[in-house]
Design a protein around this motif. Structure first.
Motif, mmCIF file in Angstrom:
data_model
loop_
_atom_site.group_PDB
_atom_site.id
_atom_site.type_symbol
_atom_site.label_atom_id
_atom_site.label_comp_id
_atom_site.label_asym_id
_atom_site.label_seq_id
_atom_site.Cartn_x
_atom_site.Cartn_y
_atom_site.Cartn_z
ATOM 1 N N LEU A 179 9.765 -0.236 12.942
ATOM 2 C CA LEU A 179 10.193 -0.163 14.340
ATOM 3 C C LEU A 179 9.452 -1.200 15.182
ATOM 4 O O LEU A 179 10.060 -1.933 15.966
ATOM 5 C CB LEU A 179 9.950 1.248 14.897
ATOM 6 N N PHE A 180 8.130 -1.298 15.015
ATOM 7 C CA PHE A 180 7.344 -2.284 15.758
ATOM 8 C C PHE A 180 7.795 -3.699 15.414
ATOM 9 O O PHE A 180 7.910 -4.562 16.284
ATOM 10 C CB PHE A 180 5.852 -2.132 15.470
ATOM 11 N N ARG A 181 8.059 -3.946 14.133
ATOM 12 C CA ARG A 181 8.487 -5.281 13.708
ATOM 13 C C ARG A 181 9.816 -5.639 14.358
ATOM 14 O O ARG A 181 9.979 -6.734 14.900
ATOM 15 C CB ARG A 181 8.607 -5.345 12.185
ATOM 16 N N LEU A 182 10.769 -4.701 14.316
ATOM 17 C CA LEU A 182 12.090 -4.982 14.875
ATOM 18 C C LEU A 182 12.051 -5.187 16.391
ATOM 19 O O LEU A 182 12.684 -6.096 16.921
ATOM 20 C CB LEU A 182 13.060 -3.841 14.539
ATOM 21 N N VAL A 183 11.289 -4.338 17.078
ATOM 22 C CA VAL A 183 11.284 -4.384 18.543
ATOM 23 C C VAL A 183 10.364 -5.486 19.063
ATOM 24 O O VAL A 183 10.755 -6.298 19.904
ATOM 25 C CB VAL A 183 10.880 -3.017 19.134
ATOM 26 N N LEU A 184 9.131 -5.528 18.576
ATOM 27 C CA LEU A 184 8.145 -6.436 19.148
ATOM 28 C C LEU A 184 8.217 -7.848 18.581
ATOM 29 O O LEU A 184 8.013 -8.818 19.305
ATOM 30 C CB LEU A 184 6.743 -5.859 18.956
ATOM 31 N N LYS A 185 8.503 -7.988 17.301
ATOM 32 C CA LYS A 185 8.518 -9.319 16.702
ATOM 33 C C LYS A 185 9.907 -9.929 16.667
ATOM 34 O O LYS A 185 10.092 -11.098 16.993
ATOM 35 C CB LYS A 185 7.934 -9.272 15.291
ATOM 36 N N ASP A 186 10.903 -9.136 16.253
ATOM 37 C CA ASP A 186 12.256 -9.669 16.135
ATOM 38 C C ASP A 186 13.028 -9.628 17.449
ATOM 39 O O ASP A 186 14.105 -10.202 17.547
ATOM 40 C CB ASP A 186 13.040 -8.901 15.052
ATOM 41 N N LYS B 115 14.551 -7.081 18.985
ATOM 42 C CA LYS B 115 15.693 -6.171 19.085
ATOM 43 C C LYS B 115 15.406 -5.120 20.161
ATOM 44 O O LYS B 115 14.268 -4.842 20.487
ATOM 45 C CB LYS B 115 15.949 -5.480 17.751
ATOM 46 N N ARG B 116 16.464 -4.540 20.678
ATOM 47 C CA ARG B 116 16.312 -3.452 21.636
ATOM 48 C C ARG B 116 15.913 -2.184 20.880
ATOM 49 O O ARG B 116 16.212 -2.042 19.697
ATOM 50 C CB ARG B 116 17.613 -3.216 22.382
ATOM 51 N N VAL B 117 15.268 -1.279 21.588
ATOM 52 C CA VAL B 117 14.814 -0.035 20.965
ATOM 53 C C VAL B 117 16.011 0.742 20.421
ATOM 54 O O VAL B 117 15.952 1.312 19.327
ATOM 55 C CB VAL B 117 14.010 0.817 21.968
ATOM 56 N N LYS B 118 17.103 0.743 21.163
ATOM 57 C CA LYS B 118 18.296 1.478 20.739
ATOM 58 C C LYS B 118 18.857 0.916 19.428
ATOM 59 O O LYS B 118 19.222 1.665 18.524
ATOM 60 C CB LYS B 118 19.353 1.402 21.840
ATOM 61 N N GLU B 119 18.904 -0.409 19.319
ATOM 62 C CA GLU B 119 19.404 -1.044 18.093
ATOM 63 C C GLU B 119 18.495 -0.736 16.913
ATOM 64 O O GLU B 119 18.961 -0.424 15.810
ATOM 65 C CB GLU B 119 19.503 -2.552 18.275
ATOM 66 N N ALA B 120 17.174 -0.843 17.138
ATOM 67 C CA ALA B 120 16.217 -0.575 16.065
ATOM 68 C C ALA B 120 16.298 0.884 15.619
ATOM 69 O O ALA B 120 16.210 1.183 14.421
ATOM 70 C CB ALA B 120 14.802 -0.909 16.529
ATOM 71 N N ALA B 121 16.478 1.791 16.562
ATOM 72 C CA ALA B 121 16.586 3.211 16.222
ATOM 73 C C ALA B 121 17.823 3.465 15.365
ATOM 74 O O ALA B 121 17.774 4.242 14.402
ATOM 75 C CB ALA B 121 16.635 4.055 17.494
ATOM 76 N N LEU B 122 18.931 2.816 15.690
ATOM 77 C CA LEU B 122 20.145 2.971 14.884
ATOM 78 C C LEU B 122 19.941 2.427 13.474
ATOM 79 O O LEU B 122 20.362 3.044 12.494
ATOM 80 C CB LEU B 122 21.321 2.254 15.552
ATOM 81 N N LEU B 123 19.299 1.265 13.371
ATOM 82 C CA LEU B 123 19.074 0.664 12.058
ATOM 83 C C LEU B 123 18.169 1.525 11.170
ATOM 84 O O LEU B 123 18.364 1.606 9.959
ATOM 85 C CB LEU B 123 18.456 -0.727 12.199
ATOM 86 N N LEU B 124 17.174 2.156 11.794
ATOM 87 C CA LEU B 124 16.202 2.945 11.032
ATOM 88 C C LEU B 124 16.569 4.422 10.945
ATOM 89 O O LEU B 124 15.807 5.216 10.390
ATOM 90 C CB LEU B 124 14.811 2.806 11.662
ATOM 91 N N ASN B 125 17.716 4.785 11.528
ATOM 92 C CA ASN B 125 18.173 6.171 11.516
ATOM 93 C C ASN B 125 17.166 7.105 12.206
ATOM 94 O O ASN B 125 16.810 8.162 11.686
ATOM 95 C CB ASN B 125 18.472 6.641 10.080
ATOM 96 N N LEU B 126 16.710 6.679 13.381
ATOM 97 C CA LEU B 126 15.785 7.472 14.201
ATOM 98 C C LEU B 126 16.500 7.879 15.486
ATOM 99 O O LEU B 126 17.462 7.238 15.909
ATOM 100 C CB LEU B 126 14.556 6.649 14.588
ATOM 101 N N LYS B 127 16.002 8.944 16.109
ATOM 102 C CA LYS B 127 16.517 9.320 17.420
ATOM 103 C C LYS B 127 16.011 8.296 18.435
ATOM 104 O O LYS B 127 14.864 7.853 18.373
ATOM 105 C CB LYS B 127 16.037 10.712 17.813
#
Length: 122
Positions: free
Chosen positions: A42-49, A51-63
Motif C-alpha cells: 500500500l505504501f509503495r503504491l500510494v507514496l512511491k508510485d 496512485k490514489r488510495v482508492k485505486e491502491a485499495a482496490l488493487l490490494l483488495n482492502l477496504k
C-alpha cells in the motif's frame, strides 16, 4: 365550536397508543488484521508510485476506509522524524579552564541548512 371548548373536550384517552420502538442489537463489525506485506504494498503504491488510495485499495483488495487510515497514520508519524545518532542539546561543566567546543548543525526537513562551531574557554 370555538377553540376553548375544543380544548376542554380533548382527552389523551382518545389518542392511539404508540408502541415502544424495538431495541435492536448493535451489529459488530469484523476487524481484519492487515499484514505487513499488504501495508508495504500500500505504501509503495500510494507514496512511491503515486496512485490514489482508492485505486491502491482496490488493487490490494482492502477496504477504502482502512487503507485511508493506514496512509493517514503513516503520514502523521512521518511529519517529525527522529534522526538516529543525533541528540537534543545538552550541557557541559567546565573543569580546570578547559576549552569546550560546541558544534551546532541545523537540519530542516532532512536538508542541511547551517553549521556553526563555537569555542568556549572557562
Amino acid at each position: 365550536m370555538n377553540q376553548s371548548s375544543e380544548l376542554k373536550n380533548f382527552s389523551t384517552s382518545s389518542l392511539p397508543l404508540r408502541r415502544p420502538r424495538p431495541i435492536y442489537k448493535e451489529i459488530k463489525r469484523r476487524y481484519e488484521k492487515i499484514s505487513k506485506e499488504k501495508r508495504a504494498d500500500l505504501f509503495r503504491l500510494v507514496l512511491k508510485d503515486g496512485k490514489r488510495v482508492k485505486e491502491a485499495a482496490l488493487l490490494l483488495n482492502l477496504k477504502y476506509a482502512s487503507a485511508k487510515t493506514i496512509v493517514y497514520k503513516y503520514r502523521e508519524q512521518r511529519r517529525a522524524p527522529v534522526i538516529e545518532g543525533t541528540q537534543t542539546c545538552g550541557y557541559t561543566d567546565f573543569h580546570n579552564r578547559q576549552q569546550s567546543v560546541i558544534n551546532l548543525t541545523v537540519v530542516l526537513a532532512q536538508e542541511f541548512v547551517k553549521h556553526e562551531c563555537y569555542k568556549f574557554v572557562s
